[in-house]
Scaffold this motif. Sequence first.
Motif, PDB file in Angstrom:
ATOM      1  N   UNK A   1       0.928  -1.297  -0.012  1.00  0.00           N
ATOM      2  CA  UNK A   1      -0.113   0.142   0.059  1.00  0.00           C
ATOM      3  C   UNK A   1       1.061   1.144   0.050  1.00  0.00           C
ATOM      4  N   UNK A   2       1.446   1.441  -1.174  1.00  0.00           N
ATOM      5  CA  UNK A   2       2.539   2.423  -1.185  1.00  0.00           C
ATOM      6  C   UNK A   2       1.862   3.692  -1.467  1.00  0.00           C
ATOM      7  N   UNK A   3       2.611   4.943  -1.357  1.00  0.00           N
ATOM      8  CA  UNK A   3       2.088   6.231  -1.966  1.00  0.00           C
ATOM      9  C   UNK A   3       0.811   6.423  -1.405  1.00  0.00           C
ATOM     10  N   UNK A   4       0.826   6.435  -0.059  1.00  0.00           N
ATOM     11  CA  UNK A   4      -0.469   6.774   0.673  1.00  0.00           C
ATOM     12  C   UNK A   4      -1.301   8.050   0.580  1.00  0.00           C
ATOM     13  N   UNK A   5      -2.478   7.964   0.664  1.00  0.00           N
ATOM     14  CA  UNK A   5      -3.246   9.203   0.861  1.00  0.00           C
ATOM     15  C   UNK A   5      -4.285   8.913   1.812  1.00  0.00           C
ATOM     16  N   UNK A   6      -4.863   9.877   2.627  1.00  0.00           N
ATOM     17  CA  UNK A   6      -5.787   9.885   3.759  1.00  0.00           C
ATOM     18  C   UNK A   6      -7.042  10.390   2.962  1.00  0.00           C
ATOM     19  N   UNK A   7      -8.152   9.040   2.805  1.00  0.00           N
ATOM     20  CA  UNK A   7      -9.303   9.415   1.943  1.00  0.00           C
ATOM     21  C   UNK A   7     -10.418  10.134   2.865  1.00  0.00           C
ATOM     22  N   UNK A   8     -10.129   9.873   4.414  1.00  0.00           N
ATOM     23  CA  UNK A   8     -11.064  10.052   5.221  1.00  0.00           C
ATOM     24  C   UNK A   8     -10.438   9.969   6.450  1.00  0.00           C
ATOM     25  N   UNK A   9     -10.976  10.859   7.663  1.00  0.00           N
ATOM     26  CA  UNK A   9     -10.047  10.609   8.770  1.00  0.00           C
ATOM     27  C   UNK A   9     -10.005   9.058   9.262  1.00  0.00           C
ATOM     28  N   UNK A  10      -8.465   8.839   9.543  1.00  0.00           N
ATOM     29  CA  UNK A  10      -8.186   7.354   9.928  1.00  0.00           C
ATOM     30  C   UNK A  10      -8.083   6.434   8.837  1.00  0.00           C
ATOM     31  N   UNK A  11      -8.504   6.605   7.619  1.00  0.00           N
ATOM     32  CA  UNK A  11      -8.674   5.629   6.499  1.00  0.00           C
ATOM     33  C   UNK A  11      -7.723   6.211   5.363  1.00  0.00           C
ATOM     34  N   UNK A  12      -6.890   5.203   5.019  1.00  0.00           N
ATOM     35  CA  UNK A  12      -5.840   5.530   3.821  1.00  0.00           C
ATOM     36  C   UNK A  12      -6.075   4.813   2.868  1.00  0.00           C
ATOM     37  N   UNK A  13      -5.410   5.300   1.632  1.00  0.00           N
ATOM     38  CA  UNK A  13      -5.494   4.317   0.497  1.00  0.00           C
ATOM     39  C   UNK A  13      -4.221   4.465  -0.206  1.00  0.00           C
ATOM     40  N   UNK A  14      -3.508   3.439  -0.759  1.00  0.00           N
ATOM     41  CA  UNK A  14      -2.415   3.154  -1.304  1.00  0.00           C
ATOM     42  C   UNK A  14      -2.480   2.118  -2.682  1.00  0.00           C
ATOM     43  N   UNK A  15      -1.091   2.067  -3.229  1.00  0.00           N
ATOM     44  CA  UNK A  15      -1.275   1.159  -4.224  1.00  0.00           C
ATOM     45  C   UNK A  15      -0.260   0.134  -3.967  1.00  0.00           C
ATOM     46  N   UNK A  16      -0.607  -1.145  -4.600  1.00  0.00           N
ATOM     47  CA  UNK A  16       0.339  -2.242  -4.244  1.00  0.00           C
ATOM     48  C   UNK A  16       1.383  -2.008  -5.351  1.00  0.00           C
ATOM     49  N   UNK A  17       2.781  -2.297  -5.107  1.00  0.00           N
ATOM     50  CA  UNK A  17       3.646  -2.106  -6.115  1.00  0.00           C
ATOM     51  C   UNK A  17       3.810  -3.299  -6.643  1.00  0.00           C
TER      52      UNK A  17
END
Length: 142
Positions: free
Chosen positions: A37-53
């Motif tokens: 889950x690289x290059x994360x962003x916070x999509x809502x408080x306490x929930x993050x989204x990243x991309x599998x390398x």
Amino acid sequence: MRDPHCHSSSILVERSAEVAFEIMSEGVKQGQWAWGSANRIEVEPGLFKGTSVFTGKETFVSLDVDRQRLQVDYSVGASKDAMQFRNMSRVIPGDLLKIGADKCVVTLLTWRLATQSDAAWEQMSCVHEAEMFLIKGLLERE
């Protein structure tokens, strides 16, 4: 013995436990070393989204942070609704291990799902071991 249920990996870091805990307990910073889950962003408080390398697919992550114990439980999934507990990290202060306050040991644990193939389990285990070196490098070069 290879544990068929849980994989653990640890590494000695030449930084204080408090400093190391920040990279383990902050969702965006974790995206610097978490290959699933690289290059994360916070999509809502306490929930993050990243991309599998590895697959290029999105991975959602939430963290249950216990600052007193320097422990983090990570829930992970392909969507917000599919998340489940998967991993745990723990930072052990150096003083506790008699190696000095300026050092610590960072440990990452993951448990095998019954749905994981042998190949998927082996990949996750290898990846977590490699991530230990990323964590160490990120912390010790600061």
